[in-house]
Design an enzyme around this catalytic site. Structure first.
Site, mmCIF file in Angstrom:
data_model
loop_
_atom_site.group_PDB
_atom_site.id
_atom_site.type_symbol
_atom_site.label_atom_id
_atom_site.label_comp_id
_atom_site.label_asym_id
_atom_site.label_seq_id
_atom_site.Cartn_x
_atom_site.Cartn_y
_atom_site.Cartn_z
ATOM 1 N N ARG A 10 -13.817 -7.381 3.595
ATOM 2 C CA ARG A 10 -12.649 -7.160 3.008
ATOM 3 C C ARG A 10 -11.696 -8.474 3.195
ATOM 4 O O ARG A 10 -10.702 -8.765 2.398
ATOM 5 C CB ARG A 10 -11.831 -6.137 3.804
ATOM 6 N N ARG A 13 0.863 -1.245 -0.141
ATOM 7 C CA ARG A 13 -0.029 0.008 -0.146
ATOM 8 C C ARG A 13 1.060 1.328 -0.015
ATOM 9 O O ARG A 13 1.858 1.389 0.752
ATOM 10 C CB ARG A 13 -0.931 0.126 1.470
ATOM 11 N N GLN A 24 -10.549 -3.355 -2.328
ATOM 12 C CA GLN A 24 -11.734 -2.591 -1.857
ATOM 13 C C GLN A 24 -13.017 -2.994 -2.603
ATOM 14 O O GLN A 24 -14.198 -3.491 -2.174
ATOM 15 C CB GLN A 24 -11.820 -1.439 -1.457
ATOM 16 N N ASP A 63 -17.029 8.056 0.275
ATOM 17 C CA ASP A 63 -15.710 7.785 0.718
ATOM 18 C C ASP A 63 -15.323 9.170 1.402
ATOM 19 O O ASP A 63 -16.148 10.014 1.214
ATOM 20 C CB ASP A 63 -14.978 7.690 -0.510
ATOM 21 N N HIS A 119 -7.841 1.031 -5.800
ATOM 22 C CA HIS A 119 -8.057 0.456 -4.471
ATOM 23 C C HIS A 119 -9.015 -1.032 -4.919
ATOM 24 O O HIS A 119 -10.252 -1.145 -4.439
ATOM 25 C CB HIS A 119 -8.842 1.343 -3.613
ATOM 26 N N CYS A 128 -16.441 2.620 2.137
ATOM 27 C CA CYS A 128 -14.988 1.707 1.944
ATOM 28 C C CYS A 128 -14.453 2.003 3.531
ATOM 29 O O CYS A 128 -13.703 1.017 3.887
ATOM 30 C CB CYS A 128 -14.010 2.147 1.180
HETATM 31 N N1 CP Z 1 -11.070 0.822 3.487
HETATM 32 C C1 CP Z 1 -9.837 0.706 3.677
HETATM 33 O O1 CP Z 1 -8.909 0.373 2.612
HETATM 34 O O2 CP Z 1 -9.353 0.897 5.044
HETATM 35 P P1 CP Z 1 -8.012 0.926 5.798
HETATM 36 O O3 CP Z 1 -7.553 2.173 4.870
HETATM 37 O O4 CP Z 1 -8.330 1.117 7.261
HETATM 38 O O5 CP Z 1 -7.248 -0.040 5.325
HETATM 39 N N1 NVA Z 2 -10.111 7.384 -1.047
HETATM 40 C C1 NVA Z 2 -9.436 6.717 0.267
HETATM 41 C C2 NVA Z 2 -9.708 5.364 0.428
HETATM 42 C C3 NVA Z 2 -9.425 5.109 1.924
HETATM 43 C C4 NVA Z 2 -9.753 3.509 1.891
HETATM 44 C C5 NVA Z 2 -7.897 7.191 0.233
HETATM 45 O O1 NVA Z 2 -7.236 7.080 -0.387
HETATM 46 O O2 NVA Z 2 -7.614 7.653 1.347
#
Ligand code: CP
Ligand code: NVA
Length: 316
Positions: free
Chosen positions: A303, A108, A138, A230, A135, A271
């Site tokens: 997830r 990530r 997700q 989101d 993502h 999410c």
């Molecule tokens: N939805 C999601 O990716 O959550 P986190 O950032 O907590 O992993």
């Molecule tokens: N768009 C958000 C998604 C978090 C799961 C981000 O990138 O922070």
């Protein structure tokens, strides 16, 4: 021939056919049912999984960790300040080393090019657990959740409300186009997705799929079975919060907005994280950023089942 995802990385769902995405969702549903009945065949026994997270995470990190543990894999968290991709060592060298040691790598971070380069050189599956651009893990959980609730994906109407250009909106558009979902992006014009991308996705879309982009809540939400939210600023964009509040103030998902669907059974999806817990320091400083109700925890659990499916299918 049965579909196989052995050895495949997951960087974006754009790289997968609808049948392949269907396999990931089906497998997640099977693994979820198996876990509910206490079945753990340890499909990842003796596998070693590396996890490198340059951005914070609750759900994704926990999901991969529990999924790996359930299936008997060793999961090793490699702190990014120790790996120092592209700073201490080239991305290529680190990728080649990790690929020799591990059977799969969860990553990530910020630039999508880093995860692309990691996958190019590692020689083992790499799973994008969120980049600035996409993502995908997700969206697999989102698809599973929608299918559980509505029994199908094709033609289901989902209204996404908020920043229409971020990783989540982009990935939902890809998932929708691939799986026949009727997705409406409700966003103010400055945060609307690129027309070129929408057009491209629609040219390769499956039956039932549509992507509508509008700043008109009624046009977007009428008939929607789900409304999806989101955060208003994604990780790494925190400095833009005041600007986003100004742009998105009228795009809060309120009961009135939910009522625009004209349906009593519309579900709320997010999410997460959502900044609705005013006890957090950030949310306390920005009370305007409350976005959601508390109805999204099945989606969060999914997830884990989808992360497990992705790992089992590619390295199990
Ligand atoms: N939805 C999601 O990716 O959550 P986190 O950032 O907590 O992993
Ligand atoms: N768009 C958000 C998604 C978090 C799961 C981000 O990138 O922070």
């Amino acid at each position: 021939m049965p579909i196989s995802l052995k050895g495949r990385s997951l960087l974006t769902l754009r790289d997968f056919t609808p049948d392949e995405i269907g396999l990931m969702v089906d497998t997640a549903a099977d693994l979820k049912a198996a876990k509910r009945s206490g079945v753990f065949p340890r499909r990842l026994a003796d596998r070693n999984i590396a996890m490198i997270f340059e951005k914070p995470s609750c759900r994704t990190r926990a999901s991969f960790a529990v999924a790996a543990a359930d299936e008997g894999a060793n999961l090793e968290v490699l702190p990014p300040e120790e790996i120092r991709f592209g700073r201490k060592e080239s991305i290529k060298d680190v990728s080649r080393v990790l690929g020799r040691l591990f059977d799969g790598i969860v990553w990530r971070g910020f630039e999508h090019d880093i995860v692309r380069e990691l996958a190019e050189h590692a020689g083992v599956p790499v799973w994008n657990a969120l980049s600035d651009a996409y993502h995908p893990t997700q969206v697999l959980a989102d698809l599973l959740t929608v299918r559980e609730v509505f029994g199908r994906l094709r033609g289901v109407r989902i209204g996404y409300v908020g920043d229409g250009r971020n990783n989540q909106a982009t990935s939902l558009m890809i998932g929708a186009a691939k799986m026949g979902v009727d997705l409406r992006i409700l966003a103010p014009e400055p945060l609307a997705p690129s027309e070129a991308l929408v057009k491209e996705l629609l040219t390769e879309a499956s039956v039932g799929a549509n992507i509508t982009v509008t700043s008109d809540p009624e046009r977007a939400l009428v008939g929607c079975e789900a409304i999806y939210g989101d955060v208003w600023v994604s990780m790494g964009e925190e400095d833009l919060i005041e600007e986003r509040i100004a742009l998105l103030r009228d795009f809060k998902v309120t009961p009135e907005m939910m009522a625009l669907t004209g349906r009593p059974d519309t579900i709320y999806m997010h999410c997460l994280p959502a900044l609705h817990d005013l006890s957090t320091e950030f949310a306390a400083a920005h009370p305007d950023v409350r976005e959601v109700a508390d109805e999204v925890f099945e989606q969060a659990e999914n997830r884990m089942h989808t992360a497990k499916a992705v790992m089992v299918l590619s390295v199990g």
